[in-house]
Motif scaffolding. Structure first.
Motif, short mmCIF file in Angstrom:
data_model
loop_
_atom_site.label_atom_id
_atom_site.label_comp_id
_atom_site.label_asym_id
_atom_site.label_seq_id
_atom_site.Cartn_x
_atom_site.Cartn_y
_atom_site.Cartn_z
N ILE A 23 -46.17 -57.88 107.33
CA ILE A 23 -46.70 -58.22 108.66
C ILE A 23 -45.57 -58.56 109.61
CG2 ILE A 23 -48.02 -59.97 109.91
CD1 ILE A 23 -49.97 -60.00 107.55
N MET A 24 -44.55 -59.28 109.11
CA MET A 24 -43.45 -59.66 110.00
C MET A 24 -42.72 -58.44 110.52
SD MET A 24 -41.93 -63.02 108.21
CE MET A 24 -40.93 -63.72 109.48
N VAL A 25 -42.47 -57.46 109.62
CA VAL A 25 -41.77 -56.27 110.09
C VAL A 25 -42.61 -55.53 111.12
CG1 VAL A 25 -40.86 -54.04 109.40
CG2 VAL A 25 -40.42 -56.02 108.00
N GLU A 26 -43.95 -55.52 110.93
CA GLU A 26 -44.77 -54.83 111.91
C GLU A 26 -44.85 -55.59 113.23
OE1 GLU A 26 -48.51 -53.36 110.23
OE2 GLU A 26 -47.27 -52.64 108.58
N LEU A 27 -44.82 -56.93 113.15
CA LEU A 27 -44.83 -57.69 114.40
C LEU A 27 -43.55 -57.45 115.20
CD1 LEU A 27 -46.42 -61.16 113.61
CD2 LEU A 27 -47.43 -59.19 114.73
N LEU A 28 -42.47 -57.15 114.47
CA LEU A 28 -41.20 -56.86 115.15
C LEU A 28 -41.40 -55.68 116.11
CD1 LEU A 28 -38.21 -57.52 115.38
CD2 LEU A 28 -37.77 -56.09 113.42
N ALA A 29 -42.27 -54.73 115.72
CA ALA A 29 -42.53 -53.58 116.57
C ALA A 29 -43.29 -53.97 117.82
CB ALA A 29 -43.30 -52.52 115.80
N ALA A 30 -43.95 -55.15 117.78
CA ALA A 30 -44.77 -55.55 118.92
C ALA A 30 -43.93 -56.22 120.00
CB ALA A 30 -45.88 -56.50 118.47
N ILE A 31 -42.69 -56.59 119.67
CA ILE A 31 -41.86 -57.26 120.67
C ILE A 31 -41.37 -56.22 121.67
CG2 ILE A 31 -39.79 -58.62 121.03
CD1 ILE A 31 -40.48 -60.15 118.80
N PRO A 32 -41.62 -56.42 122.95
CA PRO A 32 -41.25 -55.39 123.92
C PRO A 32 -39.75 -55.17 123.97
CG PRO A 32 -42.43 -57.20 124.98
CD PRO A 32 -42.28 -57.57 123.56
N SER A 33 -39.41 -53.93 124.25
CA SER A 33 -38.02 -53.51 124.32
C SER A 33 -37.21 -54.39 125.28
CB SER A 33 -38.05 -52.06 124.76
OG SER A 33 -36.85 -51.62 125.19
N VAL A 34 -37.83 -54.75 126.41
CA VAL A 34 -37.06 -55.48 127.41
C VAL A 34 -36.73 -56.90 126.92
CG1 VAL A 34 -39.05 -56.37 128.69
CG2 VAL A 34 -36.95 -55.90 129.90
N VAL A 35 -37.60 -57.47 126.08
CA VAL A 35 -37.32 -58.80 125.54
C VAL A 35 -36.17 -58.72 124.53
CG1 VAL A 35 -38.26 -60.71 124.20
CG2 VAL A 35 -39.64 -59.65 125.97
N LEU A 36 -36.19 -57.65 123.71
CA LEU A 36 -35.08 -57.46 122.79
C LEU A 36 -33.78 -57.27 123.57
CD1 LEU A 36 -36.61 -55.13 120.08
CD2 LEU A 36 -35.95 -57.49 119.82
N GLY A 37 -33.88 -56.58 124.70
CA GLY A 37 -32.70 -56.39 125.54
C GLY A 37 -32.17 -57.72 126.05
N LEU A 38 -33.07 -58.57 126.52
CA LEU A 38 -32.69 -59.90 127.00
C LEU A 38 -31.98 -60.69 125.90
CD1 LEU A 38 -33.30 -61.96 129.47
CD2 LEU A 38 -35.10 -62.79 127.98
N TRP A 39 -32.57 -60.63 124.71
CA TRP A 39 -32.00 -61.34 123.56
C TRP A 39 -30.62 -60.76 123.22
CZ3 TRP A 39 -31.21 -59.49 118.43
CH2 TRP A 39 -30.90 -60.50 117.50
N ALA A 40 -30.54 -59.42 123.28
CA ALA A 40 -29.27 -58.78 122.95
C ALA A 40 -28.18 -59.18 123.93
CB ALA A 40 -29.43 -57.26 122.93
N VAL A 41 -28.52 -59.25 125.22
CA VAL A 41 -27.52 -59.56 126.22
C VAL A 41 -27.03 -61.00 126.08
CG1 VAL A 41 -27.16 -59.90 128.70
CG2 VAL A 41 -28.32 -57.86 127.89
N PHE A 42 -27.97 -61.95 125.90
CA PHE A 42 -27.57 -63.36 125.96
C PHE A 42 -27.24 -63.96 124.60
CE2 PHE A 42 -29.80 -62.99 130.02
CZ PHE A 42 -28.84 -63.50 130.84
#
Lengths: 316, 304
Positions: free
Chosen positions: A121-140
């Motif tokens: 379930i955790m791996v599938e929830l990872l797919a639910a995180i929007p790309s732009v939020v991952l981008g924000l996390w990646a940048v900061f």
């Protein structure tokens, strides 16, 4: 006692209104289904039509030139095409062992079922995180964290052109890592599904002749599930090539070609996201040409994925 | 290898194959941990960092123009309503098309040429990068100013999101309807129902929970999309006040995150984290809700 009806069976004739409703409903759903085909064709037609100006002016030269100069009207998408292919394939190479390994870990009897379910379930929830939020996390968060490690690699192996630029923030390597995060769920969940479909008789037979767990996995289970795994990997490749937001935010958006994976670069989708809003004239046409190339690339990968799944489908 | 170790039937942990087994098992466990790690890291950062910026002002106010004054950062209210409105527009378009297409595939033409082509087409459409959907809507709606002469609009944004929702909804509807036992169809026909009645009264209700799972998942994906919105809906700092505002630029949470993350000002970055918090909480709840609904309608465990 009265009889309920005179004859045992009475044939009901369908009223005209009922027939009309039936026919009308069928026509409506046919139209709804055709919408898919219409939208798909019009996407191709529109993107092709809009890029004709650029296609006729640059032709195939567009693919191999990395000039991008709106002032002089010179366009070439080599950097973006190279960036798209390189980032997606590199992320795929990292994500395949991780994703398939995870899928094996949660389908074989290694850990109790509830832990398996939680990981799944955790791996599938990872797919639910929007790309732009991952981008924000990646940048900061991610990029500042990994920069010292990349710097060590640069200092040790900087003489190799691949590591030849000092990592100073956004660049290809962080983009590859964030792509790994984004395609992992696809590979994991599709591999998990196809591993689950392998009949347990195969497993029992292998254990019965004395095979160890991993011999069984490598020699029996993975070959049996290979079509699904390959399909999932190809779908992930298509997703990685089209992925936009996280990559745009972290890749640095530079059209200067460099062999180094620490240097800022471009992908087709990040170029579109970055320039489309304020483009006009022949730049729009050139961006449309790039979009057409991206669409053809992802289309080829997706069709190939579907073909492979059909072609190599379970033999057992 | 010595004779006794070959003959013995008891487990011998020092054999190469048993050591290899251990190593590979540990490796796969490691891979699983690495795969789960990003989710934990992203969620905890978004919840802690984003959650600490959430207060009533942030949720309601309009964002202020960029500047590094923390007190004047404003809020993300218009972006929340914008995301909501565009998701509604996308659902209004994509639910009828998706469910209708799915009904056609499952009830009218299960394996005809046209049905095969539509299935293939919706798989291909699902693989089309989301930014291409934006480029397409830009070309046919935004640059042609077809909507009452206005260019970037919330409606254009909603339409581009609907393109991304349709394939998922068609696929889940098709598969959900195929799982409905044929006996139920025969029973309906047997008591004299027409095909329309059979579909609306028997198969659709039976497949309802699986179909709504698909719709919720599609909605969750669309609400988090950014790429198609960057040049269809663009961005706006203001609340919409009238129906006409649907035809003009509209803000959304995801575009706000993109725009404000790249601003050099701390205050804007904080709004981006706050918006991420709202977006992630909403999307994860939608996902968990759809999972729960999907379990309710599992035919294998149900009374059917």
């Amino acid at each position: 006692m009265k009889k309920a009806s005179t004859s045992k069976f009475s044939l009901r004739t369908r009223p005209t209104s009922e027939k009309l409703v039936d026919i009308g409903f069928k026509n409506i759903v046919v139209v709804m289904a055709s919408m898919v085909a219409i939208v798909l064709f019009s996407i191709f037609a529109v993107v092709y039509y809009e890029s004709t100006e650029s296609i006729s002016r640059y032709g195939l030269r567009f693919l191999f030139s990395s000039a991008w100069n709106p002032v002089k009207d010179e366009y070439g998408a080599f950097t973006a095409i190279y960036g798209t292919l390189f980032t997606s394939i590199a992320s795929l190479l990292i994500a395949i062992p991780l994703g398939v390994g995870t899928a094996i870990f949660i389908t074989e009897n290694i850990i109790p079922e509830y832990i398996r379910n939680v990981i799944g379930i955790m791996v599938e929830l990872l797919a639910a995180i929007p790309s732009v939020v991952l981008g924000l996390w990646a940048v900061f968060i991610m990029e500042p964290f990994i920069r010292p490690f990349l710097n060590i690699i640069y200092e040790l192996f900087g003489f190799i052109p691949f590591f030849g630029t000092q990592p100073l923030g956004a660049g290809m390597m962080p983009a590859i890592l964030i792509l790994v995060v984004m395609i992992l769920p696809i590979i994991t969940s599709i591999s998990k599904d196809s591993l689950n479909q392998v009949p347990s008789k195969l497993r029992q037979a292998a254990y019965g002749i004395g095979a160890s767990r991993w011999t069984t996995i490598f020699k029996v289970i993975i070959p049996a599930a290979i079509s699904g795994i390959t399909g999932g990997v190809l779908l992930a490749l298509g997703r990685a090539m089209g992925e936009t937001m996280a990559v745009t935010m972290i890749i640095g958006n530079s059209n200067n070609f460099s062999w180094s994976i620490f240097a800022p670069s471009y992908t087709i989708s990040s170029m579109l996201a970055n320039q489309f809003g304020e483009a006009d004239g022949s730049q729009v046409s050139s961006l449309m040409y790039a979009a057409l190339i991206l669409m053809i690339l992802t289309l080829l990968v997706n069709v190939f994925a579907q073909w492979i799944v059909k072609r190599l489908s379970l033999k057992y | 290898m010595n004779y006794s170790s070959q003959k013995s039937l008891t487990f011998n942990p020092s054999l190469t194959r048993n050591i290899g087994n251990k190593v590979l098992t540990v490796a796969s466990a490691l891979f699983a941990i690495i795969s789960v790690l990003p989710l934990i890291l992203v969620i905890s950062y978004v919840l802690i960092k984003g959650g600490s910026y959430i207060n009533l002002d942030t949720l309601i106010l309009e964002p202020e123009p960029p500047g590094d004054d923390l007190l004047s950062a404003g809020g993300i209210g218009p972006a929340i309503t914008g995301t909501f409105i565009m998701s509604i527009i996308a659902s209004i378009i994509s639910i009828p098309v998706g469910v209708g297409g799915g009904i056609y595939l499952a009830e009218y033409s299960k394996s005809g040429k046209f049905a095969k082509f539509i299935r293939f087409g919706s798989n291909v459409l699902a693989g089309v990068p989301s930014i291409i959907a934006g480029v397409f809507i830009y070309a046919i709606i935004v640059s042609t100013k077809i909507l009452f002469g206005s260019m970037f609009s919330g409606i254009a944004g909603g339409i581009s999101l609907s393109i991304l929702m349709v394939p998922t909804i068609i696929k889940t509807t098709d598969e959900a309807l195929k799982l409905v036992p044929n006996d139920m169809r025969r029973a309906a026909f047997g008591v004299g129902a027409s095909k329309f009645t059979m579909i609306t009264n028997i198969t659709l209700p039976a497949a309802f929970s699986s179909i709504s799972t698909g719709i919720l998942l599609a909605l969750a994906r669309a609400a988090g999309e950014t790429a198609p919105l960057i040049f269809t809906a663009l961005f706006s700092r203001y609340y919409i006040t009238s129906f006409d505002d649907l035809f003009y630029e509209m803000g959304s949470l995801s575009v706000l995150i993109y725009n404000f993350a790249l601003e050099p000002y701390e205050a804007q970055n904080q709004l981006a984290w706050a918006a991420s918090f709202i977006l992630v909480v909403v999307l994860l709840s939608l996902n968990i809700l759809s999972r729960w609904i999907g379990k309710l309608g599992d035919f294998s465990k149900n009374k059917v």
